[in-house]
Enzyme design. Sequence first.
Site, PDB file in Angstrom:
ATOM      1  N   ALA A  43       0.839  -1.207   0.000  1.00 36.07           N
ATOM      2  CA  ALA A  43       0.000   0.000   0.000  1.00 36.07           C
ATOM      3  C   ALA A  43       0.868   1.250   0.000  1.00 36.07           C
ATOM      4  O   ALA A  43       0.607   2.203  -0.740  1.00 36.07           O
ATOM      5  CB  ALA A  43      -0.932  -0.005   1.212  1.00 36.07           C
ATOM      6  N   TYR A  44       1.887   1.249   0.809  1.00 39.57           N
ATOM      7  CA  TYR A  44       2.794   2.399   0.894  1.00 39.57           C
ATOM      8  C   TYR A  44       3.505   2.615  -0.440  1.00 39.57           C
ATOM      9  O   TYR A  44       3.520   3.725  -0.976  1.00 39.57           O
ATOM     10  CB  TYR A  44       3.801   2.160   2.022  1.00 39.57           C
ATOM     11  CG  TYR A  44       4.796   3.274   2.203  1.00 39.57           C
ATOM     12  CD1 TYR A  44       4.418   4.478   2.796  1.00 39.57           C
ATOM     13  CD2 TYR A  44       6.116   3.132   1.804  1.00 39.57           C
ATOM     14  CE1 TYR A  44       5.328   5.503   2.972  1.00 39.57           C
ATOM     15  CE2 TYR A  44       7.031   4.152   1.975  1.00 39.57           C
ATOM     16  CZ  TYR A  44       6.644   5.332   2.568  1.00 39.57           C
ATOM     17  OH  TYR A  44       7.547   6.344   2.740  1.00 39.57           O
ATOM     18  N   ALA A  45       4.097   1.541  -0.980  1.00 36.65           N
ATOM     19  CA  ALA A  45       4.825   1.660  -2.250  1.00 36.65           C
ATOM     20  C   ALA A  45       3.898   2.104  -3.377  1.00 36.65           C
ATOM     21  O   ALA A  45       4.272   2.941  -4.199  1.00 36.65           O
ATOM     22  CB  ALA A  45       5.508   0.337  -2.596  1.00 36.65           C
ATOM     23  N   SER A  61       1.203   3.967  -3.184  1.00 31.34           N
ATOM     24  CA  SER A  61       0.897   5.390  -3.028  1.00 31.34           C
ATOM     25  C   SER A  61       2.083   6.256  -3.419  1.00 31.34           C
ATOM     26  O   SER A  61       1.914   7.325  -4.021  1.00 31.34           O
ATOM     27  CB  SER A  61       0.465   5.694  -1.587  1.00 31.34           C
ATOM     28  OG  SER A  61       1.544   5.541  -0.684  1.00 31.34           O
TER      29      SER A  61
END
Length: 153
Positions: A101-103, A105
């Site tokens: 999810a972080y990557a 975004s």
Amino acid sequence: TYAPKLIFLDISDINCIQDVAKEIINCYGCVDILINNASMKVKGAVQSISLELDKKIMDANYFGPITLTKAILPNMISRRTGQIVLINSIQGKIGIPFRAAYAASKHAAVGFFDCLRAEMEEFDISVSTVNPTFICSYHRQPAPGNWEAPIWK
């Protein structure tokens, strides 16, 4: 010189960003340099992270910075000057396990600001993206299901 003014902003709450941008422009007349340096991250396997949390990460790391940038941009374009900086992450260029999810975004933000850089050249507005490696932040993992709690400080 201008007296400093503290304005609180939850970058993941995209509904309030427009009002905050107006408050800043009304207070100072313009923004010379906009530094987007807010982030939310979570660590976990793809199947263990809820879609709700994926959306919250995307709001904070992608929609928040682009909403703020779009709110400030017309003022910069009309003045034909300004600088926009995105402090992003190396994970905007490469993905690593347990950070999907972080990557995602951060990849989206890099794509947006790369396009913006090309579009703003004609207005003499500089757009930069900084992708540092690991940044050690104090963190606290919220209890499962309580994603409203602060994840990173």
